[in-house]
Design an enzyme around this catalytic site. Structure first.
Site, PDB file in Angstrom:
ATOM      1  N   ARG A  13     -21.007 128.581 -78.790  1.00  0.00           N
ATOM      2  CA  ARG A  13     -20.771 129.899 -78.189  1.00  0.00           C
ATOM      3  C   ARG A  13     -21.633 130.142 -76.959  1.00  0.00           C
ATOM      4  NH1 ARG A  13     -19.895 134.154 -83.118  1.00  0.00           N
ATOM      5  NH2 ARG A  13     -17.653 133.791 -83.340  1.00  0.00           N
ATOM      6  N   LEU A  15     -23.376 129.063 -73.149  1.00  0.00           N
ATOM      7  CA  LEU A  15     -22.816 128.660 -71.852  1.00  0.00           C
ATOM      8  C   LEU A  15     -22.435 127.181 -71.850  1.00  0.00           C
ATOM      9  CD1 LEU A  15     -22.323 129.343 -68.806  1.00  0.00           C
ATOM     10  CD2 LEU A  15     -24.705 128.711 -68.406  1.00  0.00           C
ATOM     11  N   VAL A  16     -23.369 126.326 -72.279  1.00  0.00           N
ATOM     12  CA  VAL A  16     -23.144 124.882 -72.220  1.00  0.00           C
ATOM     13  C   VAL A  16     -22.209 124.423 -73.336  1.00  0.00           C
ATOM     14  CG1 VAL A  16     -24.288 122.639 -72.457  1.00  0.00           C
ATOM     15  CG2 VAL A  16     -25.369 124.465 -71.130  1.00  0.00           C
ATOM     16  N   SER A 108     -33.767 119.923 -69.974  1.00  0.00           N
ATOM     17  CA  SER A 108     -33.769 120.874 -68.864  1.00  0.00           C
ATOM     18  C   SER A 108     -34.592 120.290 -67.729  1.00  0.00           C
ATOM     19  CB  SER A 108     -34.432 122.161 -69.346  1.00  0.00           C
ATOM     20  OG  SER A 108     -34.878 122.918 -68.250  1.00  0.00           O
ATOM     21  N   SER A 109     -34.312 120.738 -66.506  1.00  0.00           N
ATOM     22  CA  SER A 109     -35.087 120.232 -65.367  1.00  0.00           C
ATOM     23  C   SER A 109     -36.525 120.761 -65.399  1.00  0.00           C
ATOM     24  CB  SER A 109     -34.420 120.611 -64.044  1.00  0.00           C
ATOM     25  OG  SER A 109     -34.294 122.010 -63.932  1.00  0.00           O
ATOM     26  N   CYS A 110     -36.810 121.777 -66.231  1.00  0.00           N
ATOM     27  CA  CYS A 110     -38.191 122.297 -66.237  1.00  0.00           C
ATOM     28  C   CYS A 110     -39.147 121.426 -67.047  1.00  0.00           C
ATOM     29  CB  CYS A 110     -38.235 123.754 -66.668  1.00  0.00           C
ATOM     30  SG  CYS A 110     -37.792 123.974 -68.353  1.00  0.00           S
ATOM     31  N   TYR A 137     -41.267 126.427 -73.408  1.00  0.00           N
ATOM     32  CA  TYR A 137     -39.888 125.930 -73.461  1.00  0.00           C
ATOM     33  C   TYR A 137     -39.855 124.449 -73.063  1.00  0.00           C
ATOM     34  CZ  TYR A 137     -34.978 125.451 -72.016  1.00  0.00           C
ATOM     35  OH  TYR A 137     -33.680 125.026 -71.857  1.00  0.00           O
ATOM     36  N   LYS A 141     -38.656 121.065 -75.168  1.00  0.00           N
ATOM     37  CA  LYS A 141     -37.621 120.135 -74.692  1.00  0.00           C
ATOM     38  C   LYS A 141     -38.172 118.710 -74.547  1.00  0.00           C
ATOM     39  CE  LYS A 141     -33.947 122.704 -74.394  1.00  0.00           C
ATOM     40  NZ  LYS A 141     -32.789 122.398 -75.253  1.00  0.00           N
ATOM     41  N   PRO A 164     -30.110 118.712 -67.510  1.00  0.00           N
ATOM     42  CA  PRO A 164     -29.354 119.465 -66.513  1.00  0.00           C
ATOM     43  C   PRO A 164     -30.255 120.312 -65.627  1.00  0.00           C
ATOM     44  CG  PRO A 164     -28.933 120.322 -68.730  1.00  0.00           C
ATOM     45  CD  PRO A 164     -30.013 119.286 -68.844  1.00  0.00           C
ATOM     46  N   THR A 165     -29.822 120.518 -64.410  1.00  0.00           N
ATOM     47  CA  THR A 165     -30.507 121.432 -63.509  1.00  0.00           C
ATOM     48  C   THR A 165     -30.118 122.867 -63.871  1.00  0.00           C
ATOM     49  OG1 THR A 165     -30.979 121.783 -61.192  1.00  0.00           O
ATOM     50  CG2 THR A 165     -28.676 121.407 -61.747  1.00  0.00           C
ATOM     51  N   ASN A 166     -30.482 123.867 -63.038  1.00  0.00           N
ATOM     52  CA  ASN A 166     -30.104 125.266 -63.322  1.00  0.00           C
ATOM     53  C   ASN A 166     -28.576 125.377 -63.376  1.00  0.00           C
ATOM     54  OD1 ASN A 166     -32.845 125.365 -62.565  1.00  0.00           O
ATOM     55  ND2 ASN A 166     -32.632 127.498 -61.959  1.00  0.00           N
ATOM     56  N   HIS A 180     -30.771 134.076 -65.910  1.00  0.00           N
ATOM     57  CA  HIS A 180     -31.240 133.293 -64.773  1.00  0.00           C
ATOM     58  C   HIS A 180     -30.788 133.968 -63.472  1.00  0.00           C
ATOM     59  CE1 HIS A 180     -32.933 129.751 -66.733  1.00  0.00           C
ATOM     60  NE2 HIS A 180     -32.042 129.974 -67.675  1.00  0.00           N
ATOM     61  N   ARG A 209     -33.733 126.253 -55.416  1.00  0.00           N
ATOM     62  CA  ARG A 209     -33.138 125.833 -56.681  1.00  0.00           C
ATOM     63  C   ARG A 209     -31.816 125.118 -56.427  1.00  0.00           C
ATOM     64  NH1 ARG A 209     -37.436 127.200 -57.966  1.00  0.00           N
ATOM     65  NH2 ARG A 209     -38.146 128.539 -59.674  1.00  0.00           N
ATOM     66  N   ASP A 269     -42.430 133.774 -58.553  1.00  0.00           N
ATOM     67  CA  ASP A 269     -41.528 132.818 -57.909  1.00  0.00           C
ATOM     68  C   ASP A 269     -41.218 131.631 -58.818  1.00  0.00           C
ATOM     69  OD1 ASP A 269     -40.980 133.956 -55.457  1.00  0.00           O
ATOM     70  OD2 ASP A 269     -42.614 132.934 -54.403  1.00  0.00           O
TER      71      ASP A 269
HETATM   72  P1  GDP Z   1     -36.403 129.310 -63.073  1.00  0.00           P
HETATM   73  O1  GDP Z   1     -35.541 128.357 -62.321  1.00  0.00           O
HETATM   74  O2  GDP Z   1     -36.882 128.770 -64.363  1.00  0.00           O
HETATM   75  O3  GDP Z   1     -37.544 129.820 -62.227  1.00  0.00           O
HETATM   76  O4  GDP Z   1     -35.498 130.544 -63.533  1.00  0.00           O
HETATM   77  P2  GDP Z   1     -34.716 131.766 -62.864  1.00  0.00           P
HETATM   78  O5  GDP Z   1     -33.309 131.385 -62.622  1.00  0.00           O
HETATM   79  O6  GDP Z   1     -34.937 132.936 -63.767  1.00  0.00           O
HETATM   80  O7  GDP Z   1     -35.426 132.096 -61.467  1.00  0.00           O
HETATM   81  C1  GDP Z   1     -35.254 131.312 -60.334  1.00  0.00           C
HETATM   82  C2  GDP Z   1     -35.874 132.001 -59.114  1.00  0.00           C
HETATM   83  O8  GDP Z   1     -35.070 133.137 -58.772  1.00  0.00           O
HETATM   84  C3  GDP Z   1     -37.296 132.543 -59.332  1.00  0.00           C
HETATM   85  O9  GDP Z   1     -38.016 132.321 -58.137  1.00  0.00           O
HETATM   86  C4  GDP Z   1     -37.057 134.039 -59.538  1.00  0.00           C
HETATM   87  O10 GDP Z   1     -38.173 134.839 -59.192  1.00  0.00           O
HETATM   88  C5  GDP Z   1     -35.906 134.270 -58.555  1.00  0.00           C
HETATM   89  N1  GDP Z   1     -35.129 135.505 -58.801  1.00  0.00           N
HETATM   90  C6  GDP Z   1     -34.816 136.412 -57.838  1.00  0.00           C
HETATM   91  N2  GDP Z   1     -34.160 137.454 -58.357  1.00  0.00           N
HETATM   92  C7  GDP Z   1     -34.015 137.199 -59.678  1.00  0.00           C
HETATM   93  C8  GDP Z   1     -33.402 137.920 -60.740  1.00  0.00           C
HETATM   94  O11 GDP Z   1     -32.855 139.012 -60.572  1.00  0.00           O
HETATM   95  N3  GDP Z   1     -33.435 137.333 -61.979  1.00  0.00           N
HETATM   96  C9  GDP Z   1     -34.012 136.109 -62.186  1.00  0.00           C
HETATM   97  N4  GDP Z   1     -33.997 135.587 -63.426  1.00  0.00           N
HETATM   98  N5  GDP Z   1     -34.637 135.432 -61.203  1.00  0.00           N
HETATM   99  C10 GDP Z   1     -34.626 135.952 -59.964  1.00  0.00           C
END
Ligand code: GDP
Length: 308
Positions: A13, A15-16, A108-110, A137, A141, A164-166, A180, A209, A269
């Protein structure tokens, strides 16, 4: 996998998982096992064991996980490490006990170090400290990857791990606290277009990203389940990244928002750059298909369909 192989998609159920399930069904796999969270609590050792004993799946896609964006990861670190470790240890151990032919674990890429050279190659795993905003997290992983490798070494199992990446796409989480960035910005720009208020983007807008459309990931997972048996982890991405500021520009264009965009530098960030090196999967014969604009358009369309 044969079309009649018994395949368990854990987390169908999410996303992936839902994209993997859809891909398998489209490809004609006709013996797929699924369980909702209510039917099977993957954090419950007894329930997971009873499930494997009864169903004895031949192939497992381990797509169940506790996931979330930068804020959710920093707010609920215990939930992220506990749930992910629990899901992994019971599923992977029982896959071994009940003779699963092959398991694909989604990482995950993290998992890669905060200061890893970019793009990040698979061999950079465990070469440096992690990004603190999602360390619990990432540790979970990494444990999943190491479990798969350890079981392969000790018991001769065939458990592979993919990174996987984002990700984004239909079915994504649009909750502003836990999502995200890509889905959050779709929602923020959509709501701002309706209200006429400015949009607030977290952080400086400079982090970069890489974004992969979830149907492409699902295709890659099914591809690897069928043709990759190695010990090494495999990155899955597009090989391209953009800054959060550029992403905001893209999304505002798709949505037709022309108002003000504010960058809230009080919000973190996270990693400055997170781009995967996809040489390995490309050389196996797979490449991502969906370009970012097309993917955003499809995801926005899906989001609009949930607003009716
Ligand atoms: P990450 O890739 O693990 O850092 O996860 P995120 O997708 O949550 O965030 C990616 C980047 O997008 C980070 O630099 C956040 O600060 C920025 N960002 C900007 N606006 C938003 C928002 O509204 N939500 C989230 N989740 N991230 C945001």
């Amino acid at each position: 996998m044969e079309k009649e192989s018994k395949i368990y998609v854990a987390g169908h159920r999410g996303l992936v998982g839902s994209a993997i399930l859809h891909n398998l069904q489209e490809e004609g796999y006709n013996n797929i096992v699924i369980r909702t969270h209510r039917e099977l609590d993957l954090c419950n050792q007894q329930e997971v064991r009873a499930f494997f004993e009864k169903e004895r799946p031949e192939y497992v896609f381990l797509a169940a996980a506790k996931v979330g964006g930068i804020l959710a990861n920093s707010t609920y670190p215990a939930d992220f490490i506990y749930n992910n470790l629990a899901i992994q240890i019971y599923a992977i151990h029982n896959a071994y006990l009940y003779g699963v032919k092959k398991l694909l674990f989604l990482g995950s890429s993290c998992i890669y170090p905060k200061f890893a050279p970019q793009p990040m190659k698979e061999e950079y795993l465990l070469t440096g400290i992690l990004e603190p905003t999602n360390e619990p997290y990432a540790i979970a992983k990494i444990s999943g990857i190491k479990m798969c490798q350890a079981y392969n070494r000790q018991y001769g199992t065939n458990f592979i791990s993919v990174m996987p990446t984002n990700l984004y796409g239909p079915g994504d989480n649009f909750d502003l606290e836990t999502s995200h960035v890509l889905s959050a910005l779709i929602r923020k720009f959509h709501e701002a277009k309706l209200s006429g208020q400015p949009v607030t983007v977290w952080g400086t807008g400079t982090p970069r990203r890489e974004f992969l459309y979830v149907n492409d990931l699902a295709e890659a997972c099914v591809f690897l389940m069928n043709c990759y048996d190695g010990e090494d982890i495999i990155n899955i991405g597009t090989g391209l990244d953009i800054s959060i500021k550029e992403l905001a520009g893209f999304i505002s264009e798709v949505i037709g928002y022309r108002g003000e965009i504010i960058f809230d530098t009080g919000k973190p960030d996270g990693m400055q750059r997170k781009l995967l090196d996809v040489t390995r999967i490309n050389s196996l014969g797979w490449k991502a298909k969906t370009d970012l604009r097309e993917g955003i358009e499809k995801t926005y369309k899906w989001y609009l369909s949930t607003q009716k």
